[in-house]
Design an enzyme around this catalytic site. Sequence first.
Site, PDB file in Angstrom:
ATOM      1  N   ALA A  71       0.787  -1.236   0.000  1.00 25.53           N
ATOM      2  CA  ALA A  71       0.000   0.000   0.000  1.00 25.53           C
ATOM      3  C   ALA A  71       0.818   1.284   0.000  1.00 25.53           C
ATOM      4  CB  ALA A  71      -0.923   0.000   1.222  1.00 25.53           C
TER       5      ALA A  71
ATOM      6  N   CYS B  14       2.863  -1.062 -12.586  1.00 26.75           N
ATOM      7  CA  CYS B  14       3.309   0.093 -13.384  1.00 26.75           C
ATOM      8  C   CYS B  14       4.440  -0.367 -14.311  1.00 26.75           C
ATOM      9  CB  CYS B  14       3.747   1.247 -12.494  1.00 26.75           C
ATOM     10  SG  CYS B  14       4.992   0.827 -11.255  1.00 26.75           S
TER      11      CYS B  14
END
Length: 425
Positions: free
Chosen positions: A241, A356
Amino acid sequence: MSNEEEVSGLPTRRAALRLLDAVMRMGTPMDQATANATKGLSPPDRALAIAIAQESLRWSVDLDVLIDSKTKQALPDDSKARMVLRLALAQILRLGTPPHAVIATALPLLDKGPRRLVHGVLGSLLRANAALPELPSLPESVIMRWHPAWGDDMVAGAQAALSEPPPLDLALRDPASTAHWADILGGESLMPGHVRLPRGTAVEELQGYDEGAWWVQDLAASLPGRLLGDGSDKRALDLCAAPGGKTMQLSAAGFTVTALDNSARRMDRLMANLERTQLNADRVTADVMEWEPSGTYDAILLDAPCSATGTMRRHPDVLQRIDIKQINNLAALQCAMLDRAAAWVKPGGMLVYATCSLEPQEGEAQAELFLSKHPDFSTLPATEGELPQGVTANAQGDVRTMPHMLADKGGMDGFFIARFIRKGA
């Protein structure tokens, strides 16, 4: 008075050299190397050192072509002479620094022998009016991965995206306030809850920062959290996170959030971000591969550890550091994390997997493998209304963003996002 004090700007160039050396020779992420490499510099000098190193990395392939054109024997890739030449040429050809100032701060970085060589190469290139191509070339190893997967247009688009740092994207705590903040900040919104500002904006000085009205988050990075929708009366687990952009999204969307990350330092940043934005989450510092939850969740977001090649606009060092072995190792870790996370999703609940990365092993191949191993899950395709205009789901319903998408608006990071739903509700 020391030699460094006698030559104005030399400590900054020394810091830039440390950064370039950390990336090119040692394979250290530039973000990790920055604190030590720039220690003692003022904020403006620190920013300049980073800019010099980043431009050297963006254009390293083409800078090396120029360097090699003026040396009888090729310099080793990791030699200090080549590093200093890259830095010097990046300043002259990209940052517009006067050649005399560059030479005055480059030569003291070297011993006497390499100093003569570097001085000679720079002189030869300046006399020849050396220039860089319109767009930076990608490393050969990167082209060998990306061209077969994505084709000519993507490679050309990636070159264009690499040529300049990206704009600044803000994610808003309250999407209903989008027009308000776009007007106040003088930015452009590409979808509700988003405002884009020109690069170089000083974040902490912007209106709304102190009150926590927004946080910095690339537009592509905001899409995984958006795909989990409204969180009213639902529990969400945000895996990996920190530093907290997606945790804040989920909390703002109404979820009761548990945020998990294995880095205590990064979790401190997540806590600071939550406090600034006045959002809430239960925080757990633990390894995904060892932690066990006490129950199941309506929504799980796994923004998995990955090569991060999709962030090359902001982190050009990834193109120099990442190789196929690292990509395969990270893909194996993602697979294992997905297998664990799948067991924690309630029947009828959703699991969003994101990276990503621009590597198919960390995206399309991973989603296909997951579905083959977990027949109780199916893809829940992303819809047009959940994505920025100009971005669409692929034939499988997954989202693949590329750095050249929305190029006329400033582009976006490369991401892969798959949304799965567990059967049985």
